[in-house]
Design an enzyme around this catalytic site. Structure first.
Site, PDB file in Angstrom:
ATOM      1  CB  ALA A  62       8.155   5.020   5.089  1.00 34.45           C
ATOM      2  N   GLY A 101       3.409   2.414   4.976  1.00 34.75           N
ATOM      3  CA  GLY A 101       4.169   1.366   5.663  1.00 34.75           C
ATOM      4  C   GLY A 101       3.496   0.911   6.938  1.00 34.75           C
ATOM      5  CD  GLU A 104       3.628  -1.063   2.356  1.00 30.63           C
ATOM      6  OE1 GLU A 104       4.320  -0.202   2.924  1.00 30.63           O
ATOM      7  OE2 GLU A 104       3.780  -1.358   1.159  1.00 30.63           O
ATOM      8  CD  GLU A 124       2.311   3.685   0.435  1.00 25.73           C
ATOM      9  OE1 GLU A 124       1.101   3.808   0.181  1.00 25.73           O
ATOM     10  OE2 GLU A 124       2.745   2.934   1.326  1.00 25.73           O
TER      11      GLU A 124
END
Ligand code: T1G
Ligand code: NAD
Length: 647
Positions: A62, A101, A104, A124
């Protein structure tokens, strides 16, 4: 500029992400991927999709710069589900790092393939949060719960080969990622597709597994909250339906996103990227650093030589005589043998490290060195004599550096020909482990020499912080203030054990008195005595009283605490109470939180003075010094951040 393009090669489409510098999942990129699913689902010619990235890496996660702002649609978990639900299977083609992310998104794909140089991970927790787009729910469906717990709660990435063995990825290629990914896609279409990751089975471990993991994660987290919350998410993933686990993970992610620890860890993330790139060096190229010399094979010299060898730099190790050289070489060998024992190096790699060391007492061996670092006795005469020898044998453009802790580098360099090539490079012990490197230019230091210091830090994977010249530079100056603050509380009657317990409770591995016993009270004592001998007014400290009484710490069986033979556990000492009886004048009661807040405030006050004097360029540099040099808990952000003294 578009952040992604779509190309077609027969029945296979390729979606190429191009969002420099690391293909972070900005809102625009999420929207682009969202739309690409619809576009390709609607294209009857297309039967599979390869997702690949331009630039240095796959999607790095992210966009951390968006964290402080309200989440914008499309939200990442929805995008991952959309890719998974696409009518055509997506294949993630990974190079560089697929992190957070980014991984992911890759787990939303039906397959994942990677270059063998690539790595995947869910870092994270290092930002004070948990994966927020199914990382705790899909990872165990690929790699099993146990491996998922290690990956998610540590935040450490794994290389492609390990990821393949865990089932996180489906194929590894040596090169030609795109070509191989296209071939993989075509071949996959000839077989029955595996189920989407969210539909793959998960085996729930028993309660004992979770109790055991909670203990190990708590110990490793050292007060950080996110790893334990990630463990809760993983247990939910193992025991609840996918949708329920996803909702739990999302709520946890949103809870932590706004936490103090997440704010502190983001501060450190950006501080670590600001420090190595000082604006005044933007257009200055470093000198090539191909061969190095280290003078002195003692505690620091051996550690510095090991750090250079770990970076693949050949080293000439110089000592004053053969006996000292044998000791230094043995110390260096022991460092690498220790790494073999810990599984960090193979025997062959350790041998390779040593093969790159030329050990000698002959300074002439340094005639072709690009960089020489002296780590000899903390004595100005000895250092100056060494610099004179170096000036006589080294190339005039070779960088000459001192590792001094407390001496004024300007005095060490006095009279040195070509002083522009001289600089202070203050390593921290153990020099091959501690990431902090204080870079201390003298007035004559040339910009290129300074840039070479920063380049060396990058090569050694160290965090460089430029320091002006004052006693102790940044780190040891704050350490002195911290210790003085602890002694002042002791004089007011706050027990030694309470002060140490308070700082351990704050997140330090050990308190100020335990740390002195471990390192030895005599190091600072000798520095103070040297200053006194030089005519400086240095008030007596309580530590001086202990050293004069022969209490130097663990190495003498007692310092601030007593130690039973062979036992390193500190025991309160009546001898110390007797020695200090006349100096403890108060009976102040302070709880641990008040003690910690007071001592961190003392560090920050010294940090503010260091900033005001221009010794440090920015407050976040001071935070990095404390975190990477003295074990300040990272999830508190450093003393300046923790006390709000920014800017
Ligand atoms: N977002 C925005 N910018 C980033 C970024 C990120 N994730 N990662 C790096 N940058 C910037 C960085 O600030 C620097 O900018 C430049 O890129 C180069 O970085 C939902 C919520 C990928 C291994 O934690 O580990 O996904 O200073 O110097 O050494 O579950 O960057 O040049 O202007 O580090 O080659 C999870 C963090 C996010 C990855 C590359 N992802 N990044 O290392 O370059 S949370 C991460 C890294 C998340 C989801 C959750 C490294 C790297 P500038 P760099 P590098
Ligand atoms: P040390 O006593 O362990 O090692 C010094 C080495 O220098 C000895 O092996 C000695 O034989 C060698 N030496 C002395 N004169 C020499 C000469 N003329 N030529 C070649 N070798 C010579 O000391 P140390 O702890 O490694 O500290 C070395 C330097 O690093 C000091 O300036 C110290 O302030 C600094 N430093 C120490 C630490 C630490 O924690 N020990 C941390 C950072 C910096």
């Amino acid at each position: 500029m578009s952040v992604l393009t779509i190309a077609r090669d027969g029945a296979i489409a390729t979606v190429t992400v191009d969002n420099p510098p690391v293909n972070a999942l900005s809102q625009a990129l999420r929207q682009g991927l969202w739309d690409a699913v619809a576009t390709l689902d609607a294209d009857p010619e297309i039967r599979a999709v390869v997702l690949i990235c331009a630039g240095r890496t796959f999607i790095a996660g992210a966009d951390v710069t968006e964290f402080g702002k309200p989440p914008q649609e499309p939200h990442l978990p929805d995008l991952v589900d959309r890719i998974e639900d696409a009518q055509k299977p997506w294949i993630a083609a990974i190079h560089g790092s697929a992190l957070g992310g980014g991984f992911e998104v890759a787990m939303g794909c039906r397959f994942r393939v990677a270059l063998d140089s690539a790595s995947v991970g869910l870092p994270e927790v290092t930002l004070g949060i948990v994966p927020g787009a199914s990382g705790t729910v899909r990872t165990p469906r690929l790699a099993g719960v146990e491996a998922a717990v290690d990956l998610v709660t540590s935040g450490k990435p794994v290389r492609a080969a390990k990821a393949l063995s865990l089932g996180l990825i489906d194929a590894v290629f040596a090169d030609d990622l795109h070509t191989n990914a296209l071939a993989f896609a075509r071949e996959a279409l000839t077989r029955d597709l595996p189920p989407p990751v969210s539909l793959r089975p998960i085996t729930a471990p028993n309660a004992a597994f979770w109790e055991d993991r909670r203990k190990t994660v708590t110990k490793a987290a050292k007060g950080a909250e996110a790893p334990l919350r990630a463990l809760d998410c993983l247990r939910k993933a193992a025991e609840a339906p996918f949708a329920e686990a996803m909702a739990y993970e999302r709520q946890t992610f949103l809870d932590l996103r706004g936490s103090d620890q997440a704010a502190a860890l983001r501060h450190v993330f950006f501080a670590e990227r600001a420090a190595p790139r000082p604006a005044h060096l933007r257009d200055v190229g470093p000198l090539p650093l191909r061969r190095a010399g280290v003078i002195g094979g003692g505690t620091m010299g051996a550690g510095i030589a090991a750090a250079l060898r770990d970076a693949g730099i050949p080293v000439t190790l110089i000592e004053r005589d053969d006996e000292a050289l044998a000791r230094g070489t043995a110390t260096l060998r022991a460092i690498f043998d220790g790494a073999v024992k810990r599984g960090k190096l193979t025997d062959a790699q350790a041998d390779g490290r040593m093969a790159g060391v030329a050990a000698t007492t002959d300074y002439a061996a340094l005639s072709d060195a690009d960089l020489v670092i002296e780590a000899v006795f903390e004595d100005i005469a000895v250092k100056r004599a060494v610099l004179d020898q170096l000036a006589a044998v080294c190339r005039p453009d070779a960088v000459l550096a001192t590792n001094t802790s407390y001496l004024d580098p300007r005095l060490i360099a006095e009279g040195l020909p070509n002083p522009g090539r001289f600089i202070g490079l203050h390593f921290f012990s153990p020099a091959n482990v501690m990431r902090l490197l204080e870079i201390v230019p003298v007035p004559e230091t040339a910009p290129q020499t300074l840039a070479s210091g920063f380049a060396l830090a990058r090569m050694l994977n160290k965090i460089p912080v430029q320091s002006g010249i004052c006693e102790g530079f940044i780190g040891n100056r704050i350490l002195k203030r911290y210790r003085a603050g602890a002694e002042a509380l002791l004089r007011q009657g706050v027990p030694i054990a309470d002060i140490d317990a308070a700082m351990r409770g704050y997140g330090f591995a050990m308190g100020p008195f335990e740390a002195q016993d471990l390192g030895g009270l005599d190091i600072a004592f000798l520095q103070r005595e040297g200053a006194r001998a030089a005519g400086r007014d240095v008030p007596e400290t309580l530590g001086d009283i202990l050293v004069r009484a022969g209490r130097k710490g663990q190495k003498t069986g007692g310092g601030w605490y007593d130690y039973a033979p062979g036992d390193r556990r500190p025991q309160p000492s009546t001898a110390v109470s007797d020695l200090l009886a006349g100096r403890i004048t108060g009976a102040v009661q302070m709880d641990h939180d008040a003690i910690a807040r007071h001592l961190v405030a003392e560090m920050a006050a010294e940090g503010r003075a260091i900033l005001d004097e221009g010794i440090a360029a920015r407050a976040s540099d001071i935070d990095l010094v404390e975190i990477h040099g003295y074990g300040f808990p990272r999830w508190r952000g450093g003393p300046m951040f923790a006390t709000g003294r920014q800017g």
